[in-house]
Design a protein around this motif. Structure first.
Motif, PDB file in Angstrom:
ATOM      1  N   THR A 251     -82.735  65.169  30.563  1.00  0.00           N
ATOM      2  CA  THR A 251     -82.252  64.595  31.997  1.00  0.00           C
ATOM      3  C   THR A 251     -80.665  64.969  32.053  1.00  0.00           C
ATOM      4  OG1 THR A 251     -82.294  62.855  33.668  1.00  0.00           O
ATOM      5  CG2 THR A 251     -81.706  62.089  31.396  1.00  0.00           C
ATOM      6  N   GLY A 377     -86.931  57.586  43.235  1.00  0.00           N
ATOM      7  CA  GLY A 377     -86.281  58.985  42.717  1.00  0.00           C
ATOM      8  C   GLY A 377     -85.167  59.091  43.489  1.00  0.00           C
ATOM      9  N   GLU A 378     -84.753  58.244  44.667  1.00  0.00           N
ATOM     10  CA  GLU A 378     -83.447  58.476  45.390  1.00  0.00           C
ATOM     11  C   GLU A 378     -83.568  57.163  46.297  1.00  0.00           C
ATOM     12  OE1 GLU A 378     -83.515  61.324  48.466  1.00  0.00           O
ATOM     13  OE2 GLU A 378     -85.567  61.644  48.401  1.00  0.00           O
ATOM     14  N   ASP A 398     -90.583  50.676  48.231  1.00  0.00           N
ATOM     15  CA  ASP A 398     -89.478  51.331  47.634  1.00  0.00           C
ATOM     16  C   ASP A 398     -89.368  50.882  46.163  1.00  0.00           C
ATOM     17  OD1 ASP A 398     -86.973  52.791  46.846  1.00  0.00           O
ATOM     18  OD2 ASP A 398     -85.890  51.712  48.231  1.00  0.00           O
ATOM     19  N   HIS A 399     -88.833  51.674  45.292  1.00  0.00           N
ATOM     20  CA  HIS A 399     -88.856  51.200  43.841  1.00  0.00           C
ATOM     21  C   HIS A 399     -87.960  51.876  43.104  1.00  0.00           C
ATOM     22  CE1 HIS A 399     -92.207  53.713  43.226  1.00  0.00           C
ATOM     23  NE2 HIS A 399     -92.501  53.388  42.025  1.00  0.00           N
ATOM     24  N   TRP A 400     -87.232  51.270  42.287  1.00  0.00           N
ATOM     25  CA  TRP A 400     -85.873  51.845  41.458  1.00  0.00           C
ATOM     26  C   TRP A 400     -86.339  52.096  39.890  1.00  0.00           C
ATOM     27  CZ3 TRP A 400     -82.372  48.855  38.415  1.00  0.00           C
ATOM     28  CH2 TRP A 400     -81.172  49.662  38.017  1.00  0.00           C
ATOM     29  N   TRP A 401     -86.052  53.263  39.674  1.00  0.00           N
ATOM     30  CA  TRP A 401     -85.895  53.430  38.246  1.00  0.00           C
ATOM     31  C   TRP A 401     -85.266  54.724  37.662  1.00  0.00           C
ATOM     32  CZ3 TRP A 401     -90.424  56.538  35.942  1.00  0.00           C
ATOM     33  CH2 TRP A 401     -91.243  56.872  36.597  1.00  0.00           C
ATOM     34  N   GLN A 402     -85.238  55.086  36.279  1.00  0.00           N
ATOM     35  CA  GLN A 402     -84.409  56.213  35.973  1.00  0.00           C
ATOM     36  C   GLN A 402     -85.367  56.884  34.734  1.00  0.00           C
ATOM     37  OE1 GLN A 402     -81.116  54.058  34.141  1.00  0.00           O
ATOM     38  NE2 GLN A 402     -80.024  54.862  35.882  1.00  0.00           N
ATOM     39  N   THR A 403     -85.354  57.970  34.393  1.00  0.00           N
ATOM     40  CA  THR A 403     -85.808  58.617  33.359  1.00  0.00           C
ATOM     41  C   THR A 403     -85.597  57.864  32.243  1.00  0.00           C
ATOM     42  OG1 THR A 403     -84.946  60.724  34.168  1.00  0.00           O
ATOM     43  CG2 THR A 403     -85.639  60.824  32.179  1.00  0.00           C
ATOM     44  N   PRO A 426     -84.604  48.292  47.057  1.00  0.00           N
ATOM     45  CA  PRO A 426     -86.028  48.753  46.141  1.00  0.00           C
ATOM     46  C   PRO A 426     -86.613  47.216  45.388  1.00  0.00           C
ATOM     47  CG  PRO A 426     -84.135  49.520  44.949  1.00  0.00           C
ATOM     48  CD  PRO A 426     -83.602  48.768  46.383  1.00  0.00           C
ATOM     49  N   ASP A 490     -75.498  53.096  38.092  1.00  0.00           N
ATOM     50  CA  ASP A 490     -75.765  53.257  39.346  1.00  0.00           C
ATOM     51  C   ASP A 490     -74.773  52.223  40.024  1.00  0.00           C
ATOM     52  OD1 ASP A 490     -77.398  55.099  40.160  1.00  0.00           O
ATOM     53  OD2 ASP A 490     -79.233  53.880  39.583  1.00  0.00           O
ATOM     54  N   ILE A 502     -79.283  49.728  45.793  1.00  0.00           N
ATOM     55  CA  ILE A 502     -78.591  50.839  44.943  1.00  0.00           C
ATOM     56  C   ILE A 502     -78.050  51.602  46.011  1.00  0.00           C
ATOM     57  CG2 ILE A 502     -78.989  52.829  43.487  1.00  0.00           C
ATOM     58  CD1 ILE A 502     -79.590  50.020  41.907  1.00  0.00           C
ATOM     59  N   ARG A 505     -74.245  56.494  42.772  1.00  0.00           N
ATOM     60  CA  ARG A 505     -73.955  56.663  41.195  1.00  0.00           C
ATOM     61  C   ARG A 505     -72.610  56.447  41.034  1.00  0.00           C
ATOM     62  NH1 ARG A 505     -78.186  57.690  37.272  1.00  0.00           N
ATOM     63  NH2 ARG A 505     -76.459  58.395  36.195  1.00  0.00           N
ATOM     64  N   ASN A 511     -78.301  63.545  43.406  1.00  0.00           N
ATOM     65  CA  ASN A 511     -79.785  63.352  43.564  1.00  0.00           C
ATOM     66  C   ASN A 511     -80.147  64.610  44.860  1.00  0.00           C
ATOM     67  OD1 ASN A 511     -82.423  62.465  44.047  1.00  0.00           O
ATOM     68  ND2 ASN A 511     -81.558  60.758  42.771  1.00  0.00           N
ATOM     69  N   ARG A 516     -82.586  65.041  39.860  1.00  0.00           N
ATOM     70  CA  ARG A 516     -81.309  64.657  39.296  1.00  0.00           C
ATOM     71  C   ARG A 516     -80.564  65.674  38.781  1.00  0.00           C
ATOM     72  NH1 ARG A 516     -81.488  59.761  34.892  1.00  0.00           N
ATOM     73  NH2 ARG A 516     -79.635  60.461  33.744  1.00  0.00           N
TER      74      ARG A 516
HETATM   75  P1  AMP Z   1     -84.193  60.098  37.509  1.00  0.00           P
HETATM   76  O1  AMP Z   1     -83.668  59.808  36.243  1.00  0.00           O
HETATM   77  O2  AMP Z   1     -84.234  61.740  37.826  1.00  0.00           O
HETATM   78  O3  AMP Z   1     -85.148  59.155  37.716  1.00  0.00           O
HETATM   79  O4  AMP Z   1     -82.943  59.521  38.475  1.00  0.00           O
HETATM   80  C1  AMP Z   1     -82.547  58.287  38.391  1.00  0.00           C
HETATM   81  C2  AMP Z   1     -81.429  58.008  39.429  1.00  0.00           C
HETATM   82  O5  AMP Z   1     -82.162  58.155  40.846  1.00  0.00           O
HETATM   83  C3  AMP Z   1     -81.085  56.343  39.308  1.00  0.00           C
HETATM   84  O6  AMP Z   1     -79.964  56.096  38.567  1.00  0.00           O
HETATM   85  C4  AMP Z   1     -80.450  56.401  40.797  1.00  0.00           C
HETATM   86  O7  AMP Z   1     -79.276  56.763  41.109  1.00  0.00           O
HETATM   87  C5  AMP Z   1     -81.635  57.180  41.762  1.00  0.00           C
HETATM   88  N1  AMP Z   1     -82.495  56.307  42.309  1.00  0.00           N
HETATM   89  C6  AMP Z   1     -83.974  56.450  41.789  1.00  0.00           C
HETATM   90  N2  AMP Z   1     -84.837  55.574  42.403  1.00  0.00           N
HETATM   91  C7  AMP Z   1     -84.107  55.155  43.321  1.00  0.00           C
HETATM   92  C8  AMP Z   1     -84.315  54.283  44.408  1.00  0.00           C
HETATM   93  N3  AMP Z   1     -85.609  53.738  44.828  1.00  0.00           N
HETATM   94  N4  AMP Z   1     -83.219  53.733  45.315  1.00  0.00           N
HETATM   95  C9  AMP Z   1     -82.155  54.316  44.928  1.00  0.00           C
HETATM   96  N5  AMP Z   1     -81.673  55.219  43.981  1.00  0.00           N
HETATM   97  C10 AMP Z   1     -82.662  55.673  43.424  1.00  0.00           C
END
Ligand code: AMP
Ligand code: COA
Length: 641
Positions: A251, A377-378, A398-403, A426, A490, A502, A505, A511, A516
């Motif tokens: 990533t 994802g954003e 909406d939900h928030w996560w990362q690789t 999220p 973030d 969120i 970054r 994004n 990413r």
């Molecule tokens: P990735 O690793 O490609 O999934 O990207 C992760 C990054 O995408 C996170 O650190 C955030 O900056 C952004 N991101 C992912 N999901 C969300 C969300 N639901 N709301 C806001 N930002 C998000």
């Protein structure tokens, strides 16, 4: 706030239960997985960088995703449905058929000398063989590394050099609307550039465009698999340690050198299996669809592994939300395959909304089985969430996560009973995640105050234990700045009700359409242009993709060439080196870059100008006149005006 919610949610009780006894919580969740032998410790804080989960346990991810369902009564249930509006192909594989494909491919890999711990790169389009490839590696205990097809040869080469694979699984071509992407020249180019020499390639010939195979190096995928099936060979699931890597997924980091996120076998299975029912509210046997790509983490977790671990049917979609053939494709797939939950990026919905603002296509399909839309994802902009809620008349989560986390860190967990939705958020922290907001000096901030979003260590099962062959980089990038915490990079805040927001970054990651990308990586490419003395890349707002990159280049003294020619070359260079996925289509030749007196480029201010946001003259700026030059140069391109 939206009023739609269940009368009761168990979230608070479950989260408190995790907090009071994290090990007990994960040990309970782990009972959903079949282990060859159990763990000695649920969590061992002394292993590796910050500790490891389920140490001593022996397992196999392919066994849990495939074999146990075949043995346990799901042999005839669809495991994978391939739906490709681009080619018109539709094909369904039962769990028994999936097992046959995976076993045969595992035999092919074994014949090529692939064994436990070997790395295998998968550079494939969205075809079922991509999922078979991941599972065949998992079956052998080999470590796969999937590289997204939209990356160019140089990016693939970087990953080859870092992962040092023995073998690459690839295809003759990928299909983008109106365009065939020949993969083979990219693959051959990457192998040529890479210092690490790859011994074997197994290539899937697609009828839309076949390719020449290199004798002695390349094997025809279908021919080899057919032969393996005919021989009737069985390949058993190889026992691996729960802590052994299942895959490495690269990533974007802050430089052109991507980070190899390591995922283990045991913790990953436990976390994903738990998420399906509790976070996504999906039951075994139901149809789950993540409209992403196997090259991204969403594809790893929610096209391949989680739905299969849970005994669901997973949809593999080779198409786009619009243009394949129209903005009704998503609804067609949902109705045809009986999808109960769709997971995609907000950008897909912005694209659909742009083409079908009244939602006319939605009305044409029977969506009676469809329950929930998940976005990640954003940032999910409230406009888009409200539009989707209204047109679909269903919860939009909406939900928030990362690789790095491999699964949701913060969500509205519909499986535990939906909480009220707060637009722009999220949701709340998921079990496993103690999310805090700290100032730059590491002090906790009060509710509602914007700061660094961090997670208290240890990270839960499923999160990365380290970076591939780079423990020190892992420490430096994630753990050093805020001791005792994982830095998400973030920025955001938590409100009085515990909802996370969120906002941005804190590094130079942007994004683009949920992808990413590192602006630092793009700057490294621009700097290679012989006429470029200095450069900067920013992410500017885009109505559909969320953000798109914009480059600024300063030419070497004495360069007399047309700026337009250099701009075209710069765009072509980024496309050639990083790939079309970078969506790098805007670059401006400028006389100078705005900097602070200490020489730091003022990218933030340039971004505000491009986005027509209000900005203040930075107190430390070296020469304020440069910002006028930037405004003018952008204006000539129609940007920022
Ligand atoms: P990735 O690793 O490609 O999934 O990207 C992760 C990054 O995408 C996170 O650190 C955030 O900056 C952004 N991101 C992912 N999901 C969300 C969300 N639901 N709301 C806001 N930002 C998000
Ligand atoms: N192989 C080769 N090229 C690829 C590719 C692949 N697997 N995936 C994308 N590309 C190319 C595209 O053809 C496009 O090239 P172009 O500049 O010649 O048009 C470029 O990379 C950008 O692709 P994409 O980001 O998909 O943009 P798009 O303009 O083609 O489509 C959306 C825009 C919104 C429809 C699209 O981004 C989308 O469906 N997003 C869904 C979200 C998603 O999948 N997110 C992943 C994380 S959940």
């Amino acid at each position: 706030m939206s009023g739609r919610k269940n009368v009761t949610s168990h979230y608070h009780e479950i989260y408190a239960g995790w907090k009071s006894d994290p090990e007990g919580f994960w040990a309970d969740a782990a009972r959903e997985i079949d282990w060859f032998s159990p763990w000695e410790k649920v969590f061992d804080p002394d292993q590796d960088v910050y500790g490891r989960w389920f140490t001593g346990a022996i397992c196999n991810t392919c066994f849990n995703a495939v074999d146990r369902h075949v043995e346990g009564g799901r042999a005839d249930q669809a495991a994978l449905i391939y739906d490709s509006p681009i080619t018109g192909a539709k094909k369904s594989y039962t769990y028994a058929e999936l097992k046959a494909e995976v076993v045969a491919l595992a035999a092919v890999l074994r014949d090529h000398g692939i064994a436990k711990g070997d790395r295998v790169i998968i550079y494939m389009p969205m075809v079922p063989e991509a999922v078979f490839s991941m599972l065949a590696c998992a079956r052998l205990g080999a470590i796969h590394s999937v590289v997204f097809g939209g990356f160019a040869a140089k990016e693939l080469a970087t990953r080859i050099d870092d992962a040092r694979p023995k073998l690459i699984l690839s295809a003759s071509c990928g299909l983008e609307p109106g365009r065939i992407v020949a993969y083979k020249p990219l693959l051959d180019g990457a192998i040529e550039i890479a210092r690490h020499k790859v011994e074997h390639c197994v290539i899937l010939q697609r009828e839309q465009q076949t390719c020449e195979l290199i004798p002695g190096r390349d094997t025809d995928f279908a021919v080899a698999v057919t032969r393996a099936k005919a021989s009737g060979r069985d390949v058993a699931c190889v026992p691996v340690a729960a802590t052994d890597p299942l895959y490495v997924l690269y990533t974007s980091g802050t430089t052109g050198q991507p980070k190899g996120v390591v995922r283990d076998n045991g913790g990953h299975m436990v976390a994903l299996k738990w998420s399906m029912e509790n976070e996504y509210g999906v039951k075994p046997g139901e149809v789950f669809w993540a409209a992403s790509d196997v090259g991204w983490v969403v594809g790893h977790s929610y096209i391949a592994y989680a739905p299969l671990l849970h005994g669901c049917t997973s949809v593999l979609f080779e198409g786009k939300p619009i243009g394949t053939p129209d903005a009704g494709t998503f609804w067609r797939v949902i109705s045809e395959h009986g999808v109960v939950a769709l997971f995609t990026a907000p950008t897909a919905f912005r694209a659909i909304k742009g083409q079908d603002p009244c939602g006319d296509y939605v009305k044409k399909y029977d969506l009676s089985k469809f329950r929930t839309l998940f976005l990640a994802g954003e940032r999910a902009d409230p406009e888009t969430v409200k539009w989707a809620e209204q047109k679909l008349d269903r919860p939009v989560i909406d939900h928030w996560w990362q690789t790095e986390s491999g699964g949701p860190m913060s969500q509205n967990p519909v499986g535990l009973g939906q909480l009220p939705v707060k637009y722009g958020s999220p949701g709340v922290a998921m079990p496993g995640y103690d999310i805090r907001i700290l100032d730059d000096a590491g002090h906790p901030l009060e509710a509602g105050t914007l700061g660094n979003v961090v997670v208290k260590l240890p990270l839960p099962p499923g999160c990365l234990p380290t970076l591939w062959n780079a423990d020190e980089r892992f420490r430096q990038a994630y753990l050093e700045e805020f001791p005792g915490y994982y830095k998400t990079a973030d920025a955001g805040f938590i409100d009085d009700d515990g909802y996370l927001f969120i906002m941005a970054r804190t590094d130079d990651i942007i994004n683009v359409a949920g992808h990413r990308l590192s602006t630092g990586g793009m700057e490294e490419v621009l700097a290679e242009h012989p006429d470029v003395a200095e450069c900067a890349v920013i992410g500017m707002a885009d109505a559909m993709k969320g953000q798109i990159p914009c480059g600024f280049v300063v030419l070497n003294a004495g360069v007399m060439r047309e700026a337009g020619d250099i701009e075209k070359e710069a765009i072509a260079l980024v496309r050639e080196r990083i790939g079309p996925v970078a969506a790098f289509k805007s670059v401006v030749v400028v006389k100078r870059l705005p900097k602070t007196r200490s020489g730091k480029i003022l990218r933030g201010t340039m971004q505000k100008i491009a986005d027509r946001e209000e900005w203040n003259m930075p107190a430390t700026i070296d020469d304020p006149a440069i910002l006028d030059e930037i405004t003018e140069a952008l204006g000539r391109k129609g940007i920022g005006i």
